[in-house]
Design a protein around this motif. Structure first.
Motif, PDB file in Angstrom:
ATOM      1  N   UNK A   1       0.866  -1.186   0.000  1.00  0.00           N
ATOM      2  CA  UNK A   1       0.000   0.000   0.000  1.00  0.00           C
ATOM      3  C   UNK A   1       0.901   1.234   0.000  1.00  0.00           C
ATOM      4  N   UNK A   2       0.759   2.021  -1.060  1.00  0.00           N
ATOM      5  CA  UNK A   2       1.494   3.294  -1.135  1.00  0.00           C
ATOM      6  C   UNK A   2       0.610   4.400  -0.562  1.00  0.00           C
ATOM      7  N   UNK A   3       1.207   5.224   0.272  1.00  0.00           N
ATOM      8  CA  UNK A   3       0.466   6.332   0.895  1.00  0.00           C
ATOM      9  C   UNK A   3       1.169   7.639   0.573  1.00  0.00           C
ATOM     10  N   UNK A   4       0.477   8.544  -0.111  1.00  0.00           N
ATOM     11  CA  UNK A   4       1.097   9.814  -0.480  1.00  0.00           C
ATOM     12  C   UNK A   4       1.001  10.807   0.672  1.00  0.00           C
ATOM     13  N   UNK A   5       2.154  11.040   1.304  1.00  0.00           N
ATOM     14  CA  UNK A   5       2.207  11.991   2.413  1.00  0.00           C
ATOM     15  C   UNK A   5       2.742  13.350   1.957  1.00  0.00           C
ATOM     16  N   UNK A   6       2.952  13.499   0.661  1.00  0.00           N
ATOM     17  CA  UNK A   6       3.441  14.766   0.129  1.00  0.00           C
ATOM     18  C   UNK A   6       2.270  15.703  -0.164  1.00  0.00           C
ATOM     19  N   UNK A   7       2.615  16.955  -0.366  1.00  0.00           N
ATOM     20  CA  UNK A   7       1.604  17.948  -0.729  1.00  0.00           C
ATOM     21  C   UNK A   7       1.227  17.800  -2.207  1.00  0.00           C
ATOM     22  N   UNK A   8       2.223  17.415  -3.024  1.00  0.00           N
ATOM     23  CA  UNK A   8       1.999  17.343  -4.467  1.00  0.00           C
ATOM     24  C   UNK A   8       1.551  15.935  -4.858  1.00  0.00           C
ATOM     25  N   UNK A   9       0.853  15.809  -5.969  1.00  0.00           N
ATOM     26  CA  UNK A   9       0.424  14.480  -6.412  1.00  0.00           C
ATOM     27  C   UNK A   9       1.572  13.662  -6.996  1.00  0.00           C
ATOM     28  N   UNK A  10       1.446  12.369  -6.934  1.00  0.00           N
ATOM     29  CA  UNK A  10       2.432  11.439  -7.496  1.00  0.00           C
ATOM     30  C   UNK A  10       1.709  10.315  -8.215  1.00  0.00           C
ATOM     31  N   UNK A  11       2.492   9.461  -8.867  1.00  0.00           N
ATOM     32  CA  UNK A  11       1.956   8.192  -9.367  1.00  0.00           C
ATOM     33  C   UNK A  11       2.890   7.078  -8.938  1.00  0.00           C
ATOM     34  N   UNK A  12       2.372   5.869  -8.972  1.00  0.00           N
ATOM     35  CA  UNK A  12       3.180   4.668  -8.788  1.00  0.00           C
ATOM     36  C   UNK A  12       3.039   3.912 -10.101  1.00  0.00           C
ATOM     37  N   UNK A  13       4.083   3.966 -10.898  1.00  0.00           N
ATOM     38  CA  UNK A  13       3.976   3.490 -12.283  1.00  0.00           C
ATOM     39  C   UNK A  13       5.041   2.444 -12.579  1.00  0.00           C
ATOM     40  N   UNK A  14       4.601   1.267 -12.995  1.00  0.00           N
ATOM     41  CA  UNK A  14       5.513   0.204 -13.407  1.00  0.00           C
ATOM     42  C   UNK A  14       5.081  -0.278 -14.787  1.00  0.00           C
TER      43      UNK A  14
END
Lengths: 177, 110
Positions: free
Chosen positions: B55-68
């Motif tokens: 489980x990836x949890x985005x704790x940053x202010x900006x958006x991200x992706x988890x891409x493979x």
């Protein structure tokens, strides 16, 4: 050099805040800091929107898109926090200077196209993010009184540093052409 | 004549089923947390067993992706989460589409 004139004015104003923080003049209030943060983000969103519509270089467009996405997200968080804290962002000389510099940069970029546009845009992004990072470290974080506002700026700092690194890499690639 | 109608499985059968389940990978499947913070995947490399979930949890202010190569979380806004169950035995490099310098690695090991 022309490319340094606009961001230099912002640098000088931001730099003056560093002297303010050292005790000669009171640093910015939380309301002023909030306005500086929102303005700084908005300036880069505007430049990014222009770049993604004008540039034909896929890497520059991708970078510009990242600037729009990230700085918009930060502004949304900043606005939400300001509302929660009951702080009305207060216009001030620093944010006015940032806005003025940003508008002048846009006007200059609109006269360019192709590789000249890309180089000018990216070069300005390097200088701009250096200035913003300096302001964050020397003024905004030390001056912020509200812990949540300070926390947000601290949380945003890595993103600004990452933008700077990305811009530097892109600049190197463009200069190598 | 007495009739014994079985209304529930014999205790021995129940014990056998419980034992088989406990021996299966399902019983030990774990969820591993990867935090996305300060423009990085933390930990950068995560080692999991087949059947585990990350489980990836985005704790940053900006958006991200988890891409493979085989999966993409799509945009993870701040506080967003993405879960992926892993199968097989391999290494899966991944990155953030928005911030290509952000890289992570999944190691699936039996």
């Amino acid at each position: 050099m022309m490319s340094r004139m606009i961001p230099l004015s912002a640098l000088l104003v931001i730099g003056s805040l560093a002297f303010a923080h050292e005790g000669e003049v009171p640093g910015p209030s939380d309301a002023q800091i909030a306005h500086i943060v929102v303005t700084a983000n908005s300036v880069d969103v505007d430049a990014g929107k222009l770049a993604r519509s004008v540039s034909r270089n896929p890497e520059v467009r991708k970078f510009a898109e990242q600037m729009v996405t990230d700085h918009t997200a930060v502004n949304q968080q900043a606005a939400a926090l300001a509302k929660k804290l009951g702080v009305s962002p207060q216009d001030n000389d620093t944010s006015k200077s940032l806005k003025k510099g940003g508008d002048e940069n846009i006007a200059k970029l609109k006269k360019l196209k192709g590789e000249k546009f890309d180089r000018e845009y990216v070069s300005n992004e390097v200088t701009y993010h250096e200035a913003v990072l300096g302001a964050i470290d020397q003024v905004l974080i030390p001056s912020a009184k509200n812990e949540e506002l300070k926390g947000l700026i601290i949380q945003v700092r890595p993103a600004i540093a990452a933008h700077l690194e990305h811009a530097k890499i892109l600049k190197k690639e463009l200069d190598g052409k | 004549m007495n009739r014994h109608i079985a209304t529930r499985p014999a205790p021995g059968i129940l014990a056998l089923c419980a034992g088989l389940w406990l021996c299966s990978p399902l019983a030990y499947a774990k969820t591993h947390i990867v935090r996305i913070e300060k423009m990085a995947f933390v930990p950068e490399t995560v080692t999991v067993a087949p059947g585990d979930t990350i489980e990836w949890r985005n704790a940053d202010v900006v958006p991200h992706t988890v891409t493979a190569e085989d999966f993409d979380s799509d945009t993870l806004e701040s506080s967003g989460r993405f879960r992926k169950k892993l199968k097989g035995s391999k290494e899966i490099p991944y990155f953030c589409r928005f911030h290509p310098m952000m890289k992570g690695m999944i190691r699936i090991q039996k």
